[in-house]
Design a protein around this motif. Structure first.
Motif, PDB file in Angstrom:
ATOM      1  N   GLY A   5       0.785  -1.221   0.000  1.00 13.22           N
ATOM      2  CA  GLY A   5       0.000   0.000   0.000  1.00 13.22           C
ATOM      3  C   GLY A   5       0.820   1.275   0.000  1.00 13.22           C
ATOM      4  N   ARG A  27      -3.883   6.808  15.263  1.00 13.24           N
ATOM      5  CA  ARG A  27      -4.161   5.533  15.925  1.00 13.24           C
ATOM      6  C   ARG A  27      -4.222   5.697  17.436  1.00 13.24           C
ATOM      7  N   ALA A  56     -11.982   5.442  11.875  1.00 15.36           N
ATOM      8  CA  ALA A  56     -10.771   5.040  11.156  1.00 15.36           C
ATOM      9  C   ALA A  56     -11.015   5.064   9.649  1.00 15.36           C
ATOM     10  N   TRP A  57     -12.195   4.624   9.227  1.00 19.24           N
ATOM     11  CA  TRP A  57     -12.523   4.631   7.807  1.00 19.24           C
ATOM     12  C   TRP A  57     -12.584   6.067   7.278  1.00 19.24           C
ATOM     13  N   GLY A  60      -9.151   7.402   7.027  1.00 17.90           N
ATOM     14  CA  GLY A  60      -8.289   6.646   6.126  1.00 17.90           C
ATOM     15  C   GLY A  60      -7.167   5.932   6.846  1.00 17.90           C
ATOM     16  N   THR A  62      -5.412   2.754   8.493  1.00 18.12           N
ATOM     17  CA  THR A  62      -5.439   1.301   8.442  1.00 18.12           C
ATOM     18  C   THR A  62      -4.631   0.753   9.608  1.00 18.12           C
ATOM     19  N   PHE A  63      -5.074  -0.359  10.144  1.00 15.59           N
ATOM     20  CA  PHE A  63      -4.384  -0.926  11.298  1.00 15.59           C
ATOM     21  C   PHE A  63      -3.623  -2.122  10.928  1.00 15.59           C
TER      22      PHE A  63
END
Length: 63
Positions: A5, A27, A56-57, A60, A62-63
């Motif tokens: 990514g 985060r 989080a969505w 943007g 990602t974990f």
């Protein structure tokens, strides 16, 4: 060395480090809000999970 990514250009130019540090802040903030929602506001866990996922969505992250 490739990270899923993350384009190679970002790795070569050093921008990945700044991007990763910014995401770490988001985060941590999301985790802090989720913990506060559980411990102080006593929200149900399923609601905290849905809210954290939605936040989080939208950000943007990602974990």
């Amino acid at each position: 060395m490739a990270i899923k990514g993350v384009p190679e250009l970002m790795l070569d130019s050093g921008k990945c480090i700044a991007l990763c540090n910014t995401l770490q802040g988001y985060r941590f903030g999301l985790a802090l809000v989720a913990l506060t929602a559980l411990m102080v506001w006593k929200l149900p866990p399923w609601l905290v999970v849905l809210g954290s996922g939605a936040a989080a969505w939208l950000l943007g992250v990602t974990f």
